[in-house]
Design a protein around this motif. Sequence first.
Motif, PDB file in Angstrom:
ATOM      1  N   LEU A 385      17.046   8.985  10.065  1.00  0.00           N
ATOM      2  CA  LEU A 385      18.072   9.752  10.766  1.00  0.00           C
ATOM      3  C   LEU A 385      17.435  10.943  11.470  1.00  0.00           C
ATOM      4  CD1 LEU A 385      21.032  10.457  11.389  1.00  0.00           C
ATOM      5  CD2 LEU A 385      21.109  11.676   9.215  1.00  0.00           C
ATOM      6  N   PHE A 386      16.532  11.615  10.743  1.00  0.00           N
ATOM      7  CA  PHE A 386      15.846  12.771  11.336  1.00  0.00           C
ATOM      8  C   PHE A 386      15.018  12.339  12.546  1.00  0.00           C
ATOM      9  CE2 PHE A 386      15.646  15.736   7.378  1.00  0.00           C
ATOM     10  CZ  PHE A 386      17.030  15.800   7.400  1.00  0.00           C
ATOM     11  N   ILE A 387      14.365  11.177  12.425  1.00  0.00           N
ATOM     12  CA  ILE A 387      13.562  10.689  13.558  1.00  0.00           C
ATOM     13  C   ILE A 387      14.456  10.445  14.763  1.00  0.00           C
ATOM     14  CG2 ILE A 387      12.153   8.757  14.390  1.00  0.00           C
ATOM     15  CD1 ILE A 387      10.995   8.496  11.600  1.00  0.00           C
ATOM     16  N   ALA A 388      15.608   9.817  14.509  1.00  0.00           N
ATOM     17  CA  ALA A 388      16.519   9.535  15.624  1.00  0.00           C
ATOM     18  C   ALA A 388      17.000  10.823  16.271  1.00  0.00           C
ATOM     19  CB  ALA A 388      17.699   8.718  15.123  1.00  0.00           C
ATOM     20  N   ALA A 389      17.399  11.797  15.421  1.00  0.00           N
ATOM     21  CA  ALA A 389      17.912  13.057  15.952  1.00  0.00           C
ATOM     22  C   ALA A 389      16.830  13.767  16.756  1.00  0.00           C
ATOM     23  CB  ALA A 389      18.404  13.940  14.810  1.00  0.00           C
ATOM     24  N   THR A 390      15.577  13.780  16.243  1.00  0.00           N
ATOM     25  CA  THR A 390      14.481  14.442  16.958  1.00  0.00           C
ATOM     26  C   THR A 390      14.245  13.777  18.302  1.00  0.00           C
ATOM     27  OG1 THR A 390      13.488  14.818  14.801  1.00  0.00           O
ATOM     28  CG2 THR A 390      12.104  15.225  16.708  1.00  0.00           C
ATOM     29  N   THR A 391      14.230  12.441  18.301  1.00  0.00           N
ATOM     30  CA  THR A 391      14.008  11.715  19.546  1.00  0.00           C
ATOM     31  C   THR A 391      15.079  12.071  20.572  1.00  0.00           C
ATOM     32  OG1 THR A 391      13.128   9.924  18.206  1.00  0.00           O
ATOM     33  CG2 THR A 391      13.573   9.432  20.499  1.00  0.00           C
ATOM     34  N   VAL A 392      16.328  12.092  20.113  1.00  0.00           N
ATOM     35  CA  VAL A 392      17.407  12.387  21.056  1.00  0.00           C
ATOM     36  C   VAL A 392      17.270  13.807  21.596  1.00  0.00           C
ATOM     37  CG1 VAL A 392      19.895  12.731  21.261  1.00  0.00           C
ATOM     38  CG2 VAL A 392      19.003  10.713  20.111  1.00  0.00           C
ATOM     39  N   VAL A 393      16.971  14.760  20.724  1.00  0.00           N
ATOM     40  CA  VAL A 393      16.830  16.148  21.195  1.00  0.00           C
ATOM     41  C   VAL A 393      15.702  16.236  22.218  1.00  0.00           C
ATOM     42  CG1 VAL A 393      16.156  18.475  20.511  1.00  0.00           C
ATOM     43  CG2 VAL A 393      17.788  17.211  19.135  1.00  0.00           C
TER      44      VAL A 393
END
Lengths: 585, 585
Positions: A385-393
């Motif tokens: 989830l953190f990876i996805a959020a970081t990628t989106v940001v």
Amino acid sequence: LDYQHVQVPFEITLWIMLASLAKIGFHLYNKLPSVVPESCLLIFVGLIMGGIIYGLNDRSPPVMDSDIFFLYLLPPIVLDAGYFMPSRPFFENIGTILLYAVVGTIWNVFGIGFSLYGICQVKAFRLQDVSLLHNLLFGSLIAAVDPVAVLAVFEEIHVNEKLHILVFGESLLNDAVTVVLYKLFRSFCEMPTIKSVDVFAGVGKFFVVGLGGVLVGLSFGFTAAFTTRFTKDIRVIEPLFVFLYSYLSYLTAEMFHLSGIVAIISCAMGMKRYVEANISLKSHTTVKYFMKMWSSVSDTLIFIFLGVSTIGENHEWNWPYICFTVIFCLIWRALGVLVLTFFVNRFHVNTITSKDQFIIAYGGLRGAICFSLVFLLPDFHRKKLFIAATTVVILFTVFVQGMTIRPLVDLLAVKRKRESAPTVGEQIHIRFLDHLLAGIEDISGHWGQYYWKDKLEYFNSKYLQKILLREYDQPKSSIVLLYEKLERKHAIELAQAGQLGHGPTHPSFLCSAFLCSNSDRTVITDQKLEDTLNPDVLDNMQEILARNLYRIRRTGPAYNRHTLPGDSEPTEQAKEILILCHKNL
Amino acid sequence: LDYQHVQVPFEITLWIMLASLAKIGFHLYNKLPSVVPESCLLIFVGLIMGGIIYGLNDRSPPVMDSDIFFLYLLPPIVLDAGYFMPSRPFFENIGTILLYAVVGTIWNVFGIGFSLYGICQVKAFRLQDVSLLHNLLFGSLIAAVDPVAVLAVFEEIHVNEKLHILVFGESLLNDAVTVVLYKLFRSFCEMPTIKSVDVFAGVGKFFVVGLGGVLVGLSFGFTAAFTTRFTKDIRVIEPLFVFLYSYLSYLTAEMFHLSGIVAIISCAMGMKRYVEANISLKSHTTVKYFMKMWSSVSDTLIFIFLGVSTIGENHEWNWPYICFTVIFCLIWRALGVLVLTFFVNRFHVNTITSKDQFIIAYGGLRGAICFSLVFLLPDFHRKKLFIAATTVVILFTVFVQGMTIRPLVDLLAVKRKRESAPTVGEQIHIRFLDHLLAGIEDISGHWGQYYWKDKLEYFNSKYLQKILLREYDQPKSSIVLLYEKLERKHAIELAQAGQLGHGPTHPSFLCSAFLCSNSDRTVITDQKLEDTLNPDVLDNMQEILARNLYRIRRTGPAYNRHTLPGDSEPTEQAKEILILCHKNL
């Protein structure tokens, strides 16, 4: 066919080749780079590459290795940034930069961390298993503005020097804070209980990590300068020392868990002045050119890998968490900038305007550092989830903010970088004012910026120069150095103006021929030399000399990382001379 | 402390740093490098380092990894050699070079192999278990002259161009033969029976390996030239392409078991002309400088590692075998050179003198290539004997021959390299003769060297230039290019002459001030410009222009790998100008 044997260097070379060819490709169409920042295009290429790899292999393409990023790709970019850092605006705004970098980053980390924790408490979002510490850890990696992304965008929009250095300086110096907070929260996550001692130790670590980095960097920088004292007979390895010592400073700092970025920047800024005086002109060209080349390639590779690593099955999608992350990143940065600038403006005469504040807040791009840090997280069930959020940001800031910042700068009519370099008159006045202010500060007993600068300059000329420079017994006044530089440049320009005309009847050719003939006459024939010493001619000479000194060209530092300062200038000036010749004829 | 994390780059950087510092150290004492070749000193440093490591750890220090040598250390040196190869003497002597490289190497391999097999038959030496094939395999790796060692010694002794290119060219091109024979004998060693088909296949492989290398190299070279056509807007990554394509050519050749050395040399020689025309002057300086720097560091590392790897327990000592190896290496090379030169001299007008023959035979140094190949041998019970013999041969040739060759060159009064570059008159006459000879060959129906050169030049200007050069529509005559180069150099010199004087009353300062004032006058004021167009002045100008063209400086290629051509020249010339000024005053 023996591919195994050459695989590693072959693939590395191919990746660099791909990056370089992509760069050439963009510049073939002039319109594309003027609308879309290069970073976006490169991520796009990376996305396509990742898609192809994913499609062919049916499994996630390899993600960018955090070790490769921190050990090999990041240092060249930071070294380039540090070496070409315009030191005057940097030190003039060092207080503000540090405030943004330290207090601002802490503000963002805790702001984002706590608000995301708040979001996690909403039952409908099904995020209750993400603890406060994990949210703070995530905040610590997502809060920091990324120097690579900032540099890639800001060097294309040419905002004024102060604004640029505020954002860019912050992005570099916040590394110390990020390192400390990230490691602190990561170790807290693994600890059973947290004592208040640990928290205080964390605060103490700020100073150790930051100041330690500066110390490591400066000591390697001065060693580098000292080494180049002895390379007179072996010019060809001079450029090597600049790279070797900088890299060693970075690695040493990383080894002791200090801030590598701070170390390499201190090293570059510390050595630059002395190394430039010691090494030959050709070595210096090589150093500058290679640094630009290297950082340019690293930067290209980073953005391509960012794109490639985005594709795949590393992501856990959760709409509320990801959307709120983007929103909180924007809000907390905007609030932080507003509050901090309010305090800064109270203590400064040159205030930061509200337009500038907007650009500072809006220019808070995230990039590959966050991305590498999130992959370095210890395995736990919500890592994806953190990876996805970081990628989106990252994608949001690079694409949306990166692409709209240029129109916004135009729309708001933000003060741009002045095109012309300061004249010699201005430079002399600036120096005069520095001395004056140092005197005033000394008399009034206020130990301000100018007082320290003056003391540092004294220490430098009294001790450092004698140790670090090869020919310390010949201190030249900077105005003489400047004149010499201009003279050399002028001579090359004239020779190049001659180059533009190919026939002997062409006016520019005549100019340079006349130049040659006159200089030859001065050197060789006696008769003409007597003319030279004629008082009339001498007067004339002095007058032209004065005019010459007035017609000063670009001497200021240039920001653009992908072109060397004054790269296209000589031919333009040669053209100018040609036009003048034509007019006169 | 987290050493594990940064270990690999940290240790690599430290080794390079040690090599660079060792280089500086030698040059601090001027007398040392003039007596002992740098290669010997570096091996000596390596021996000490190896001794220290051995003493501290009580086990053999790590030997130089053959993969690291062939993949990372050798290519920069060969690229440098190929890029700065003086093409005229190389192609003029290509027949002789190929004869030495192919026939000479085969002669040495079989000569050494069979005679060592003869030694092995002597019962007292206890060597009867070394088979003929193993002796031939050993001969194939010990026979080849090493380019790195040859370059290191020959660039310091400044023999005449022809002699240099004969030894150096041989050492480069024998790689194809070495690769084939080494791999052939190694596979024969592992085969149960050898058919005559295999032997013929081996002979055929010569051509595949050599010509394949040339083809791979040229195709990458032309691609590189073609790529630099499009780098006008992104100058900063231009130097990269030179390195990337050359390295890819090497790796590709190695991948297909072709000769990597031949490939990278063809690539460099093929691309040089076009790349130099396409890239900017600064990029070109960077390419040259970095190539020199890189090859210099590689070369230093190779010799240090040679020293380090010598220490340890890898050796099996057998006096007769080792002594006879050294003796046979010397004898067979001397015989080979004598026999081959006898044939060469029958077909050439410019014969190779007996002094030259002695230096060619004596200059057959062995180096790191043999050393890496012997470690790549499959494990068998006498491998350690081979390692010991190879080490002794390398140390003997580098120390004894390398250190005595300079006194011998002095003693024999071998013709030296001419110090002065050819004048423009000579250059024009050489070109004229080329055209004339091409015409004579064409008429007489003899398709010789000049005929093919002329045809190649035609093909180049008709097709290749149009594809590979950016501005192919403006072919400049080389005399114009030369004049432009001189003009630019002269301008810089004058500016630097101005640099020597610091006060406005100093004569050199006056010269350059006058230079500036005149050029400024020419550009800006009308009145003076009219003077310029005065027919008297024009005549004067033409005369000085002619004199200017006469006073040509170094334009020939320079051999020395550790200093760039014309590195110290400008200041000397500036001094000369200053002295002239003084005299006139």
